[in-house]
Design a protein around this motif. Structure first.
Motif, short mmCIF file in Angstrom:
data_model
loop_
_atom_site.label_atom_id
_atom_site.label_comp_id
_atom_site.label_asym_id
_atom_site.label_seq_id
_atom_site.Cartn_x
_atom_site.Cartn_y
_atom_site.Cartn_z
N GLY A 1 0.80 -1.22 0.00
CA GLY A 1 0.00 0.00 0.00
C GLY A 1 0.82 1.27 0.00
N HIS A 2 2.14 1.13 0.11
CA HIS A 2 3.03 2.29 0.12
C HIS A 2 4.22 2.06 -0.82
CE1 HIS A 2 0.90 3.95 3.62
NE2 HIS A 2 0.87 2.70 4.06
N THR A 3 3.94 1.42 -1.96
CA THR A 3 4.99 1.07 -2.92
C THR A 3 4.76 1.81 -4.23
OG1 THR A 3 5.26 -1.13 -1.94
CG2 THR A 3 6.07 -0.84 -4.19
N ARG A 4 5.84 2.27 -4.84
CA ARG A 4 5.75 2.96 -6.13
C ARG A 4 6.73 2.32 -7.11
NH1 ARG A 4 4.20 8.44 -7.08
NH2 ARG A 4 3.19 8.19 -5.05
N VAL A 5 6.29 2.16 -8.35
CA VAL A 5 7.17 1.72 -9.44
C VAL A 5 7.75 2.95 -10.12
CG1 VAL A 5 7.28 0.53 -11.67
CG2 VAL A 5 5.91 -0.44 -9.80
N LEU A 6 9.06 2.94 -10.36
CA LEU A 6 9.72 4.02 -11.09
C LEU A 6 10.35 3.45 -12.35
CD1 LEU A 6 11.55 5.97 -8.22
CD2 LEU A 6 9.24 6.32 -9.13
N PHE A 7 9.97 4.00 -13.49
CA PHE A 7 10.61 3.65 -14.75
C PHE A 7 11.63 4.73 -15.09
CE2 PHE A 7 6.49 1.49 -15.12
CZ PHE A 7 6.92 0.21 -15.43
N THR A 8 12.85 4.30 -15.41
CA THR A 8 13.90 5.27 -15.70
C THR A 8 14.43 5.10 -17.12
OG1 THR A 8 15.82 3.94 -15.03
CG2 THR A 8 14.65 5.11 -13.29
N ALA A 9 14.85 6.22 -17.69
CA ALA A 9 15.55 6.23 -18.97
C ALA A 9 16.56 7.37 -18.92
CB ALA A 9 14.58 6.40 -20.14
N VAL B 1 10.73 8.61 -14.58
CA VAL B 1 11.75 9.55 -14.11
C VAL B 1 13.00 9.36 -14.97
CG1 VAL B 1 10.81 9.62 -11.79
CG2 VAL B 1 12.59 7.96 -12.34
N TRP B 2 14.01 10.18 -14.72
CA TRP B 2 15.17 10.22 -15.61
C TRP B 2 16.45 10.06 -14.83
CZ3 TRP B 2 13.15 9.77 -20.23
CH2 TRP B 2 11.83 10.21 -20.41
N GLN B 3 17.47 9.60 -15.50
CA GLN B 3 18.73 9.34 -14.83
C GLN B 3 19.89 9.73 -15.75
OE1 GLN B 3 18.36 4.70 -15.12
NE2 GLN B 3 20.54 5.22 -15.42
N SER B 4 21.09 9.74 -15.17
CA SER B 4 22.34 9.86 -15.92
C SER B 4 22.49 11.17 -16.67
CB SER B 4 22.47 8.67 -16.90
OG SER B 4 22.24 7.45 -16.27
N ARG B 5 21.90 12.23 -16.17
CA ARG B 5 22.10 13.54 -16.77
C ARG B 5 23.59 13.85 -16.78
NH1 ARG B 5 20.09 19.52 -16.10
NH2 ARG B 5 22.08 20.53 -16.49
N SER B 6 24.08 14.45 -17.89
CA SER B 6 25.51 14.70 -17.99
C SER B 6 25.86 16.09 -18.49
CB SER B 6 26.16 13.66 -18.91
OG SER B 6 25.53 13.66 -20.18
N GLY B 7 24.89 16.94 -18.69
CA GLY B 7 25.17 18.27 -19.24
C GLY B 7 25.56 19.27 -18.18
N PRO B 8 25.99 20.46 -18.60
CA PRO B 8 26.34 21.52 -17.65
C PRO B 8 25.12 21.96 -16.84
CG PRO B 8 26.26 22.38 -19.90
CD PRO B 8 26.14 20.90 -20.01
N PHE C 1 17.24 0.97 -21.16
CA PHE C 1 18.45 0.21 -21.42
C PHE C 1 18.13 -1.25 -21.72
CE2 PHE C 1 19.15 3.65 -18.46
CZ PHE C 1 20.23 4.34 -19.02
N LEU C 2 18.70 -1.77 -22.80
CA LEU C 2 18.52 -3.18 -23.14
C LEU C 2 19.24 -4.10 -22.17
CD1 LEU C 2 18.81 -3.83 -27.00
CD2 LEU C 2 17.16 -4.85 -25.41
N SER C 3 20.35 -3.65 -21.64
CA SER C 3 21.16 -4.48 -20.74
C SER C 3 21.68 -3.62 -19.60
CB SER C 3 22.31 -5.13 -21.52
OG SER C 3 23.19 -4.15 -22.03
N ASP C 4 22.40 -4.25 -18.69
CA ASP C 4 22.93 -3.53 -17.53
C ASP C 4 24.16 -2.71 -17.92
OD1 ASP C 4 20.94 -4.66 -16.09
OD2 ASP C 4 22.20 -5.77 -14.71
N GLU D 1 25.52 2.91 -16.69
CA GLU D 1 24.55 3.85 -16.11
C GLU D 1 23.59 3.14 -15.16
OE1 GLU D 1 25.33 3.73 -19.29
OE2 GLU D 1 25.34 5.72 -20.23
N VAL D 2 23.25 1.91 -15.48
CA VAL D 2 22.38 1.14 -14.60
C VAL D 2 23.14 0.73 -13.34
CG1 VAL D 2 21.03 -0.98 -14.39
CG2 VAL D 2 20.96 0.32 -16.53
N LEU D 3 24.33 0.20 -13.53
CA LEU D 3 25.10 -0.32 -12.40
C LEU D 3 25.52 0.78 -11.44
CD1 LEU D 3 27.36 -2.88 -14.29
CD2 LEU D 3 25.24 -3.34 -13.04
N TRP D 4 25.92 1.94 -11.97
CA TRP D 4 26.38 3.02 -11.10
C TRP D 4 25.23 3.91 -10.64
CZ3 TRP D 4 30.40 4.11 -8.19
CH2 TRP D 4 30.46 5.39 -7.62
#
Length: 343
Positions: free
Chosen positions: A172-180, A222-229, A261-264, A267-270
């Motif tokens: 009842g207090h769980t959320r799924v997060l999809f990242t790209a 949500v989003w991950q691995s931003r790399s810009g200034p 990501f198709l595989s690990d 960006e996924v591991l770190w």
């Protein structure tokens, strides 16, 4: 259309500590990224012995495809070229030319459309062909596959498994997060020829995975691995920032599915298994990272089916409703080179 080869095209990654900084310089060439920033990112690779998993995954994928092609009567040799680290794309095109290949299909290891995940690979292919010369084969890129069953269903299976690991007290207090992978807003605002954007494709994949997993849990993209200034605007929210907000809302457990990501990849591991997991621990949240498809047999079948769409005109197999288009058309993912640095 008649084709006489398949080319696997990927990002590439270092395979030793000595490779790391030269690899990062290749990735960021021409972007003015300071050496201190490269040294900072290099530490992520050093954490894993200087080895990115992506090259070995490509080797294993090719072995699986060769066996699958042989078993199904697909008579196409398979080549492999990377954007940023050996085997380089230009060397693969040179080998294809020497072997007499006239027209090839290219499968890139990104499922979505955007400049960096689609158009830039087309530019890389054009540059490699130009470097090899007039005898280089014509190379057509396979379509985006973000809604192919062979992409969606493995994610759904991994998601169901991870949801089953959530402790009972978090029910009842769980959320799924999809990242790209995050991209600059300006890049996302440039639509494909039918109007569908990168964010639309990622959102559709998330919806399809939830449906295939038969889950009614609330979810966010949500989003991950931003790399810009810092001054440039990229897609938000970042996964770590979103975890902070969810904790404040009383969420006790998160299940994170990296559908970008198709595989690990590293960006996924770190970014997820280290940084996001640590954020969740600090916030007292139960953290569960769902797996990527990796070398799931359905991924191998998907590649063969994507090839057959072009070689034999078989029906397109897909689960979504967003428009599809030929990525080789000039209007696909218009060139809007991202600022900053990718990994």
């Amino acid at each position: 259309m008649t084709y006489d080869a398949l080319l696997i095209v990927s990002f590439g990654g270092p395979e030793s500590t000595a490779d790391v900084l030269p690899f990062l310089r290749n990735v960021t060439r021409g972007r003015g990224i300071p050496e201190e920033r490269l040294a900072e990112v290099a530490e992520h690779y050093y954490h894993f012995g200087g080895v990115s998993p992506i090259n070995q995954w490509c080797r294993s994928l090719i072995q699986a495809l060769q066996a699958d092609f042989a078993a199904n009567g697909v008579n196409l040799p398979i080549y492999w070229g990377n954007r940023n680290w050996p085997p380089m794309l230009v060397d693969a095109v040179q080998r294809m030319t020497g072997d007499g290949v006239k027209r090839a299909l290219a499968f890139t290891t990104s499922a979505y459309g955007s400049y960096s995940s689609c158009r830039q690979y087309l530019e890389d292919l054009a540059a490699a062909r130009a470097a090899v010369g007039s005898r280089a084969p014509v190379i057509d890129k396979i379509r985006h596959f973000f809604d192919h069953p062979g992409f969606v269903q493995p994610f759904a299976d991994h998601l169901r498994h991870s949801i089953d690991q959530v402790p009972a007290e978090a029910e009842g207090h769980t959320r799924v997060l999809f990242t790209a992978h995050s991209i600059p807003l300006a890049m996302n605002d440039v639509s494909g020829p039918e109007g569908a954007r990168y964010t639309d494709q990622v959102a559709e994949t998330a919806s399809l995975v939830m449906e295939a997993a038969r889950s009614r849990l609330p979810y966010d993209v949500v989003w991950q691995s931003r790399s810009g200034p810092p001054e440039s605007k990229w897609l938000e929210p970042d996964v770590n920032d979103h975890l902070e907000r969810l904790a404040a809302e009383g969420v006790k457990a998160v299940v994170v599915s990296p559908i970008g990501f198709l595989s690990d990849h590293l960006e996924v591991l770190w970014d997820l298994d280290n940084e996001a997991a640590e954020t969740a621990r600090r916030l007292g949240m139960s953290y569960h990272r769902a797996g990527t498809p990796g070398l799931d047999a359905r991924v191998v079948t998907m590649v063969r089916e994507l090839v057959a769409e072009r070689t034999d005109g078989v029906a397109v197999k897909r689960l979504g409703k967003l428009p599809l288009w030929n990525p080789n058309d000039d209007g696909c993912c218009p060139a809007r080179r991202p600022p900053g640095m990718g990994r």
